[in-house]
Write a protein that holds these residues in place. Structure first.
Motif, PDB file in Angstrom:
ATOM      1  N   GLN A 214      17.644   6.814 -14.994  1.00  0.00           N
ATOM      2  CA  GLN A 214      16.895   5.589 -15.293  1.00  0.00           C
ATOM      3  C   GLN A 214      17.557   4.890 -16.479  1.00  0.00           C
ATOM      4  O   GLN A 214      17.846   5.528 -17.490  1.00  0.00           O
ATOM      5  CB  GLN A 214      15.441   5.918 -15.652  1.00  0.00           C
ATOM      6  N   ASN A 215      17.788   3.610 -16.362  1.00  0.00           N
ATOM      7  CA  ASN A 215      18.294   2.813 -17.466  1.00  0.00           C
ATOM      8  C   ASN A 215      17.121   2.007 -18.001  1.00  0.00           C
ATOM      9  O   ASN A 215      16.800   0.948 -17.469  1.00  0.00           O
ATOM     10  CB  ASN A 215      19.433   1.900 -17.010  1.00  0.00           C
ATOM     11  N   TYR A 216      16.452   2.544 -19.035  1.00  0.00           N
ATOM     12  CA  TYR A 216      15.229   1.915 -19.534  1.00  0.00           C
ATOM     13  C   TYR A 216      15.498   0.589 -20.225  1.00  0.00           C
ATOM     14  O   TYR A 216      14.700  -0.313 -20.188  1.00  0.00           O
ATOM     15  CB  TYR A 216      14.489   2.869 -20.464  1.00  0.00           C
TER      16      TYR A 216
ATOM     17  N   PHE B 277      18.676   2.971 -23.984  1.00  0.00           N
ATOM     18  CA  PHE B 277      17.980   4.217 -23.646  1.00  0.00           C
ATOM     19  C   PHE B 277      17.998   4.479 -22.146  1.00  0.00           C
ATOM     20  O   PHE B 277      17.633   3.618 -21.359  1.00  0.00           O
ATOM     21  CB  PHE B 277      16.546   4.175 -24.162  1.00  0.00           C
ATOM     22  N   ALA B 278      18.418   5.691 -21.800  1.00  0.00           N
ATOM     23  CA  ALA B 278      18.454   6.113 -20.404  1.00  0.00           C
ATOM     24  C   ALA B 278      17.700   7.427 -20.277  1.00  0.00           C
ATOM     25  O   ALA B 278      17.423   8.101 -21.275  1.00  0.00           O
ATOM     26  CB  ALA B 278      19.898   6.274 -19.937  1.00  0.00           C
ATOM     27  N   GLY B 279      17.376   7.782 -19.054  1.00  0.00           N
ATOM     28  CA  GLY B 279      16.667   9.028 -18.835  1.00  0.00           C
ATOM     29  C   GLY B 279      16.805   9.477 -17.394  1.00  0.00           C
ATOM     30  O   GLY B 279      17.636   8.956 -16.644  1.00  0.00           O
ATOM     31  N   PHE B 280      15.973  10.430 -17.007  1.00  0.00           N
ATOM     32  CA  PHE B 280      16.026  10.996 -15.668  1.00  0.00           C
ATOM     33  C   PHE B 280      14.597  11.169 -15.180  1.00  0.00           C
ATOM     34  O   PHE B 280      13.861  12.028 -15.677  1.00  0.00           O
ATOM     35  CB  PHE B 280      16.764  12.339 -15.702  1.00  0.00           C
TER      36      PHE B 280
ATOM     37  N   GLU C 137       9.660  11.897 -21.450  1.00  0.00           N
ATOM     38  CA  GLU C 137      10.065  12.666 -20.267  1.00  0.00           C
ATOM     39  C   GLU C 137       9.814  14.162 -20.480  1.00  0.00           C
ATOM     40  O   GLU C 137       9.360  14.854 -19.572  1.00  0.00           O
ATOM     41  CB  GLU C 137      11.534  12.424 -19.938  1.00  0.00           C
ATOM     42  N   TYR C 138      10.117  14.634 -21.661  1.00  0.00           N
ATOM     43  CA  TYR C 138       9.884  16.047 -21.981  1.00  0.00           C
ATOM     44  C   TYR C 138       8.395  16.389 -21.839  1.00  0.00           C
ATOM     45  O   TYR C 138       8.036  17.373 -21.198  1.00  0.00           O
ATOM     46  CB  TYR C 138      10.371  16.340 -23.398  1.00  0.00           C
TER      47      TYR C 138
END
Length: 140
Positions: A67-69, A73-76, A109-110
């Protein structure tokens, strides 16, 4: 530092530590897949938008992806995935001054992977998309 703020920070640290099992490292994701969605509301009383990003435990069938917030900032997570059945505690996550609701996506996310729903609003007048310092003091 304000006593209330210290209590909130200590509570959040306690929640994170309490959710860590012995078999997990301090930043390893938990057993749940993570869903993410963004909701946009309108504050009628103040005449302004209110964006809230939500992370949550997603159903096992969810397809997580990068994910490209925003630009930094990016995430999964799985975009707009179905919420996993069950009751989940809610954590409100504040980005602080001149940030946005994706600043702490790693933490959101965590927590979602550990069974929490995380709501992160953009704060009007102090997010980098709405920098209006003169309005900040008017709405305190």
């Amino acid at each position: 530092m304000d006593v209330w703020l210290v209590r909130v920070v200590l509570w959040l640290v306690a929640v994170i530590l309490a959710s860590c099992g012995e078999s997990y490292g301090p930043i390893e994701r938990g057993p749940h897949k993570v869903g993410v969605t963004e909701r946009n509301y309108h504050d009628e009383s103040r005449g302004r938008p209110q964006a809230v990003r939500l992370w949550y435990p997603a159903k096992e069938s969810a397809r997580e992806s990068m994910q490209n917030y925003d630009r930094a900032f990016a995430g999964f997570a799985a975009q707009d995935a179905e919420l996993e059945d069950g009751e989940w505690p809610l954590v409100l996550l504040s980005h602080g001054d001149k940030g946005n609701n994706a600043n702490q996506s790693w933490l959101a996310e965590y927590l979602a992977s550990r069974g929490y729903i995380v709501a992160a609003p953009n704060h009007w007048s102090v997010s980098y998309t709405h920098l209006r310092a003169h309005e900040t003091s008017l709405h305190l």
